[in-house]
Motif scaffolding. Structure first.
Motif, PDB file in Angstrom:
ATOM      1  N   ARG A  19      48.078  64.787  11.309  1.00  0.00           N
ATOM      2  CA  ARG A  19      46.735  64.949  10.743  1.00  0.00           C
ATOM      3  C   ARG A  19      45.707  64.119  11.502  1.00  0.00           C
ATOM      4  NH1 ARG A  19      49.430  61.298   7.261  1.00  0.00           N
ATOM      5  NH2 ARG A  19      48.246  59.377   6.847  1.00  0.00           N
ATOM      6  N   GLU A  20      44.432  64.523  11.312  1.00  0.00           N
ATOM      7  CA  GLU A  20      43.294  63.756  11.815  1.00  0.00           C
ATOM      8  C   GLU A  20      42.265  63.679  10.693  1.00  0.00           C
ATOM      9  OE1 GLU A  20      41.377  64.162  15.904  1.00  0.00           O
ATOM     10  OE2 GLU A  20      39.883  65.125  14.611  1.00  0.00           O
ATOM     11  N   THR A  21      41.788  62.469  10.438  1.00  0.00           N
ATOM     12  CA  THR A  21      40.849  62.251   9.342  1.00  0.00           C
ATOM     13  C   THR A  21      39.585  61.592   9.861  1.00  0.00           C
ATOM     14  OG1 THR A  21      42.720  61.906   7.845  1.00  0.00           O
ATOM     15  CG2 THR A  21      40.541  61.262   7.051  1.00  0.00           C
ATOM     16  N   HIS A  23      36.215  59.698   8.729  1.00  0.00           N
ATOM     17  CA  HIS A  23      35.775  58.910   7.571  1.00  0.00           C
ATOM     18  C   HIS A  23      34.262  58.716   7.589  1.00  0.00           C
ATOM     19  CE1 HIS A  23      40.013  57.893   7.057  1.00  0.00           C
ATOM     20  NE2 HIS A  23      40.040  57.512   8.318  1.00  0.00           N
ATOM     21  N   ASN A  45      36.368  61.737   3.028  1.00  0.00           N
ATOM     22  CA  ASN A  45      37.243  61.971   4.174  1.00  0.00           C
ATOM     23  C   ASN A  45      37.379  63.461   4.469  1.00  0.00           C
ATOM     24  OD1 ASN A  45      37.727  59.219   4.345  1.00  0.00           O
ATOM     25  ND2 ASN A  45      39.571  59.321   3.090  1.00  0.00           N
ATOM     26  N   ASP A  46      37.258  63.788   5.744  1.00  0.00           N
ATOM     27  CA  ASP A  46      37.412  65.164   6.226  1.00  0.00           C
ATOM     28  C   ASP A  46      38.764  65.238   6.931  1.00  0.00           C
ATOM     29  OD1 ASP A  46      37.196  67.669   7.332  1.00  0.00           O
ATOM     30  OD2 ASP A  46      35.395  67.252   8.510  1.00  0.00           O
ATOM     31  N   ASP A  47      39.748  65.885   6.279  1.00  0.00           N
ATOM     32  CA  ASP A  47      41.129  65.920   6.767  1.00  0.00           C
ATOM     33  C   ASP A  47      41.468  67.256   7.402  1.00  0.00           C
ATOM     34  OD1 ASP A  47      42.980  63.537   6.057  1.00  0.00           O
ATOM     35  OD2 ASP A  47      41.743  63.763   4.266  1.00  0.00           O
ATOM     36  N   LYS A  48      42.047  67.193   8.595  1.00  0.00           N
ATOM     37  CA  LYS A  48      42.609  68.367   9.266  1.00  0.00           C
ATOM     38  C   LYS A  48      44.101  68.100   9.431  1.00  0.00           C
ATOM     39  CE  LYS A  48      38.231  69.221  11.632  1.00  0.00           C
ATOM     40  NZ  LYS A  48      37.510  69.264  12.943  1.00  0.00           N
ATOM     41  N   TYR A  55      50.078  63.903   3.011  1.00  0.00           N
ATOM     42  CA  TYR A  55      50.218  62.622   2.341  1.00  0.00           C
ATOM     43  C   TYR A  55      51.362  62.679   1.322  1.00  0.00           C
ATOM     44  CZ  TYR A  55      45.650  61.805   4.399  1.00  0.00           C
ATOM     45  OH  TYR A  55      44.614  61.674   5.289  1.00  0.00           O
ATOM     46  N   THR A  67      38.566  66.931  -4.563  1.00  0.00           N
ATOM     47  CA  THR A  67      39.053  67.593  -3.362  1.00  0.00           C
ATOM     48  C   THR A  67      38.480  69.000  -3.275  1.00  0.00           C
ATOM     49  OG1 THR A  67      41.129  66.358  -3.570  1.00  0.00           O
ATOM     50  CG2 THR A  67      41.132  68.253  -2.088  1.00  0.00           C
ATOM     51  N   ARG A 114      42.410  72.330   6.199  1.00  0.00           N
ATOM     52  CA  ARG A 114      41.292  71.383   6.234  1.00  0.00           C
ATOM     53  C   ARG A 114      40.747  71.219   4.822  1.00  0.00           C
ATOM     54  NH1 ARG A 114      35.277  72.113   8.888  1.00  0.00           N
ATOM     55  NH2 ARG A 114      34.593  69.932   8.623  1.00  0.00           N
TER      56      ARG A 114
END
Length: 213
Positions: A19-21, A23, A45-48, A55, A67, A114
């Motif tokens: 993943r890449e987050t 912040h 947080n923008d999560d890909k 998580y 979310t 995402r």
């Protein structure tokens, strides 16, 4: 009265194999004492996330965790007994209250996922944990999807809005506004400018938090 732009390129990134987050505020290894939050909003947080990543089970308490899924699908499981797949256009409000555990894993069958997750400090600590989910029909323009008479949030005067905007939009009337353009990754923080309009350089997908304190 202020409107401050926070460009996508200015946000710190947490990179993991799955993943890449990005912040919006100080978070984890990216500690910034000058950027701890905005009103009661303390994480955005923008999560890909890669299929099957995300998580594993972890704890929370005294947070309102909101979310919004943008693409793919997110498998949510928690200690309240919930297990469901959150698809694009789904909003989930989880009140951690006195304590919960949950996991959030990208559905392996749905490709990359995402989602944007916000943590909001509640008005009071403790309380009974809860969870609510909605898949609102969102047309052009901004629409409230949580807070107020919609999904309850444990913060008086807090509302969450989403929508597609072609070029300009009148923002909700509130003393504090956090505006995130999921299309560009840019964000704005607006103070004491109720009814302000926002001009976009290109069509955007906006996520807006409005707070009365």
């Amino acid at each position: 009265m202020t409107l401050d732009l926070y460009a996508a390129s200015s946000r710190p990134l947490t990179r993991r194999p799955d993943r890449e987050t990005a912040h919006s505020f100080s978070f984890g290894e990216h500690y910034d004492p000058a950027n701890l939050g905005f009103g009661p909003l303390i994480a955005h947080n923008d999560d890909k996330v890669s299929p099957g990543g995300g998580y594993p089970t972890h704890p929370h308490s005294d947070l309102e965790i909101v979310t919004w899924v943008l693409s793919g699908a997110l498998v949510h499981t928690d200690s309240l007994g919930h297990h469901s797949v959150l698809e694009p256009g789904t909003v989930q409000v989880q009140s951690a209250g006195s304590g919960i555990t949950h996991s959030e894993i990208a559905d392996a069958a749905s490709g990359p996922t995402r989602f944007v997750q916000a943590w909001v400090r509640p008005d009071s600590s403790g309380g009974t944990p809860s969870r609510a989910v909605s898949s609102p029909v969102v047309a052009a323009g901004l629409h409230r999807v949580a807070g107020g008479s919609d999904l309850p949030i444990g913060v008086a005067g807090a509302t969450f809005w989403v929508g597609s905007v072609a070029s300009s939009v009148v923002l909700p009337e509130a003393p504090l506004l956090h505006v995130f353009d999921a299309s560009s990754g840019d964000a704005w923080r607006v103070r004491d400018e109720p009814g302000r309009s926002l001009e976009l350089a290109a069509p955007g997908s906006l996520l807006v938090w409005a707070f009365d304190h």
